[in-house]
Design a protein around this motif. Structure first.
Motif, short mmCIF file in Angstrom:
data_model
loop_
_atom_site.label_atom_id
_atom_site.label_comp_id
_atom_site.label_asym_id
_atom_site.label_seq_id
_atom_site.Cartn_x
_atom_site.Cartn_y
_atom_site.Cartn_z
N VAL A 158 4.92 -8.05 -3.24
CA VAL A 158 4.14 -8.80 -4.22
C VAL A 158 4.17 -8.04 -5.53
O VAL A 158 3.93 -6.82 -5.56
N VAL A 159 4.47 -8.75 -6.60
CA VAL A 159 4.43 -8.17 -7.94
C VAL A 159 3.41 -8.94 -8.76
O VAL A 159 3.55 -10.13 -9.00
N GLU A 160 2.35 -8.27 -9.18
CA GLU A 160 1.35 -8.89 -10.05
C GLU A 160 1.72 -8.70 -11.51
O GLU A 160 2.54 -7.84 -11.84
N GLY A 161 1.08 -9.49 -12.37
CA GLY A 161 1.30 -9.31 -13.79
C GLY A 161 1.56 -10.62 -14.50
O GLY A 161 1.49 -11.71 -13.91
N GLY A 162 1.90 -10.51 -15.80
CA GLY A 162 2.11 -11.68 -16.63
C GLY A 162 3.54 -11.79 -17.13
O GLY A 162 4.50 -11.53 -16.40
N THR A 197 2.91 -3.52 -2.37
CA THR A 197 2.24 -3.90 -3.60
C THR A 197 2.79 -3.09 -4.77
O THR A 197 2.89 -1.88 -4.71
N ILE A 198 3.14 -3.79 -5.85
CA ILE A 198 3.61 -3.13 -7.06
C ILE A 198 2.56 -3.34 -8.14
O ILE A 198 2.25 -4.46 -8.50
N GLU A 221 -4.53 -11.07 -6.78
CA GLU A 221 -5.00 -9.80 -6.23
C GLU A 221 -5.11 -9.87 -4.71
O GLU A 221 -4.81 -8.90 -4.00
N LEU A 222 -5.54 -11.02 -4.20
CA LEU A 222 -5.64 -11.20 -2.76
C LEU A 222 -4.28 -11.01 -2.08
O LEU A 222 -4.17 -10.32 -1.07
N LEU A 273 -1.34 -9.24 1.82
CA LEU A 273 -0.06 -9.66 2.41
C LEU A 273 0.71 -8.49 3.03
O LEU A 273 1.27 -8.64 4.13
N PRO A 274 0.75 -7.31 2.39
CA PRO A 274 1.48 -6.19 3.02
C PRO A 274 0.89 -5.75 4.36
O PRO A 274 1.58 -5.09 5.14
#
Length: 490
Positions: free
Chosen positions: A176-180, A4-5, A159-160, A165-166
């Motif tokens: 997974v990279v979250e953000g906009g 997770t990043i 977020e899920l 996932l990791p």
């Protein structure tokens, strides 16, 4: 978690480090093995099973998606994609033997499917679980490392993925990279071996421009104005139910393959409209805004975009059913419009919502030119007819990504069919074996021994040798024999 990043620290340097780490993992060779690929697919299948309630809650939070739709359209399809890949993985990984040619005799030829390397998947918000995990499944089954960038417009599902996932896959190879926009921009600045993007044409052009800097191949899953042609000979009750569930039972119209507009004849339109009214009231009640079976509009921007269509002075008096809206709840009821002007806003852009215009023509044959002039190359096109001639004409005259006869949207559930667009509706295809192919390079292999030397191929080039080589190219067995025994000797 290693996979997770977080968005607070993710920037260009972090993106570069992420790609570097994934490339090192890929170069280790572990992702190329059957065992690694199978174990990742098993992990994803386990995630889907164990976290079904979490997935359902995330989609409810993001879209107020009904539980039935969540299971049918996201969870079950994702699970099926995973199990189908597991079942067929060994077969897909085997080299494909192909015929050799007379000019390379004696030899053998085969095609080896080779993973591309490091993949970027940028997914969409409307089916935020399925449209994220299925391309990731494709990248994994082909033996790649991958970054998933979920849509920030569906934050609960994003977020899920980041959280769970990791726990189920190898986080040194799947991240997974979250953000906009800033995070996506940082990712697009990197060199990838393939980018898979699901979304709209505007962003797709940005993705292609970024990919072009590194000559990175892309798959683009876009959309378009998917037409529905309705003949007067159909079983109207069945046809209307299938159109309605394909339109409003698919995220309340927020689906890339949802029917965008109907074309029918002027004489048949009144029956069609009346049947739609009866069916919609049966499905969603007299007050559809209160129905628990309709998803909400994803956000206020999309809500206002859709109400602008309805408030256009050219169409505001064309509503024959529905039109109710509730901005606070971000809900718009199923809405049917009849004989909307072709230059109205609603006929210029993909609707992506619960509004369904009906366009009338004098005869069905007039439809084909209209469909191609409104929005060529839709992602999907639908026809309801018992007339085989009309069916074949539609298939031959409408250049869509996919066509379904006498139903809507179900074609994407068949893993043996490619799912993808053409032109404005996308580049490339996936699902089933097509997902494996989308993330693989087809390496050509030709093998020869040291016997069977054809002296005619080597200098000095004489008239006799040229005749033999021409014969070889033309497939002459005599020329092959002469070449092998060394004639002519001049």
């Amino acid at each position: 978690m290693e996979g997770t990043i977080t968005t607070e620290v993710f920037n260009r340097e972090k993106a570069e480090a992420t790609v570097k780490a994934l490339r090192e993992s890929f170069r280790s060779g572990k992702t190329k093995t059957y065992e690694w690929r199978a174990s990742q697919l098993e992990g994803i299948a386990k995630l889907i099973k164990e976290k079904e309630s979490d997935i359902t809650e995330a989609l409810k939070s993001d879209l107020a998606k009904p539980e039935m739709e969540t299971y049918l359209h996201e969870i079950s399809l994702a699970k099926s994609a995973c199990l189908f890949a597991l079942k067929n993985l060994k077969k897909w990984m085997k080299p494909e033997k192909v015929p050799a040619s007379i000019t390379t005799f004696p030899s053998s030829a085969r095609i080896v499917s080779e993973p591309l390397g490091v993949i970027l998947v940028i997914s969409a918000w409307n089916y935020p679980f399925l449209l994220s995990i299925e391309p990731v499944i494709g990248a994994i089954v082909a033996g790649n490392t991958v970054v998933l960038k979920p849509s920030e417009i569906a934050p609960a599902t994003s977020e899920l993925f980041a959280k769970f996932l990791p726990e189920y896959v190898d986080s040194s190879c799947v991240k997974v990279v979250e953000g906009g926009v800033p995070e996506t921009t940082a990712l697009l600045e990197q060199k990838w071996d393939k980018i898979f993007y699901t979304g709209n044409g505007k962003v797709a052009r940005i993705v292609m421009a970024a990919a072009a800097k590194h000559l990175t191949p892309v798959s683009l899953e876009l959309g378009g104005k998917s037409p529905v042609l309705v003949d007067s000979d159909v079983n109207l009750k069945v046809a209307v139910k299938r159109i309605a569930v394909g339109k409003w039972g698919s995220n309340n119209g927020q689906a890339c393959v949802a029917p965008d507009y109907i074309i029918t004849t002027k004489s048949f339109a009144p029956q069609l409209v009346e049947s739609l009214k009866i069916t919609l009231e049966r499905f969603y009640g007299k007050d559809p805004l209160e129905s628990a079976d309709l998803s909400r509009i994803v956000n206020l921007n999309h809500f206002k975009r859709l109400t602008d269509f309805l408030d256009d002075e050219k169409v505001s008096d064309k509503i024959v059913y529905g039109g109710q809206r509730n901005e606070k709840q971000l809900k718009i009821s199923p809405t049917v419009l009849l004989d909307v002007p072709l230059d109205s806003l609603i006929m210029k852009d993909e609707i992506f919502g619960p509004l369904l215009p009906i366009v009338t023509v004098d005869k069905l044959e007039d439809s084909y030119e209209f469909i191609n002039s409104v929005a060529a190359n839709p992602l999907a096109a639908y026809i309801f007819t018992k007339n085989k001639k009309h069916e074949e004409e539609f298939i031959n005259n409408v250049p869509a990504g996919g066509i379904l006869v006498n139903d809507t949207i179900l074609h994407l559930a068949n893993p043996h069919l490619p799912f993808g667009g053409v032109g404005e509706s996308g580049i490339g295809a996936y699902h089933g074996k097509f997902s494996f192919d989308a993330f693989s390079h087809k390496k050509a292999i030709l093998s020869r021994g040291f016997s069977g030397e054809a002296k005619a191929r080597y200098p000095p080039y004489t008239t006799g040798k040229q005749k033999i080589l021409r014969g070889l190219i033309n497939g002459s067995i005599v020329a092959l024999f002469l070449a092998l025994i060394g004639f002519p000797r001049d």
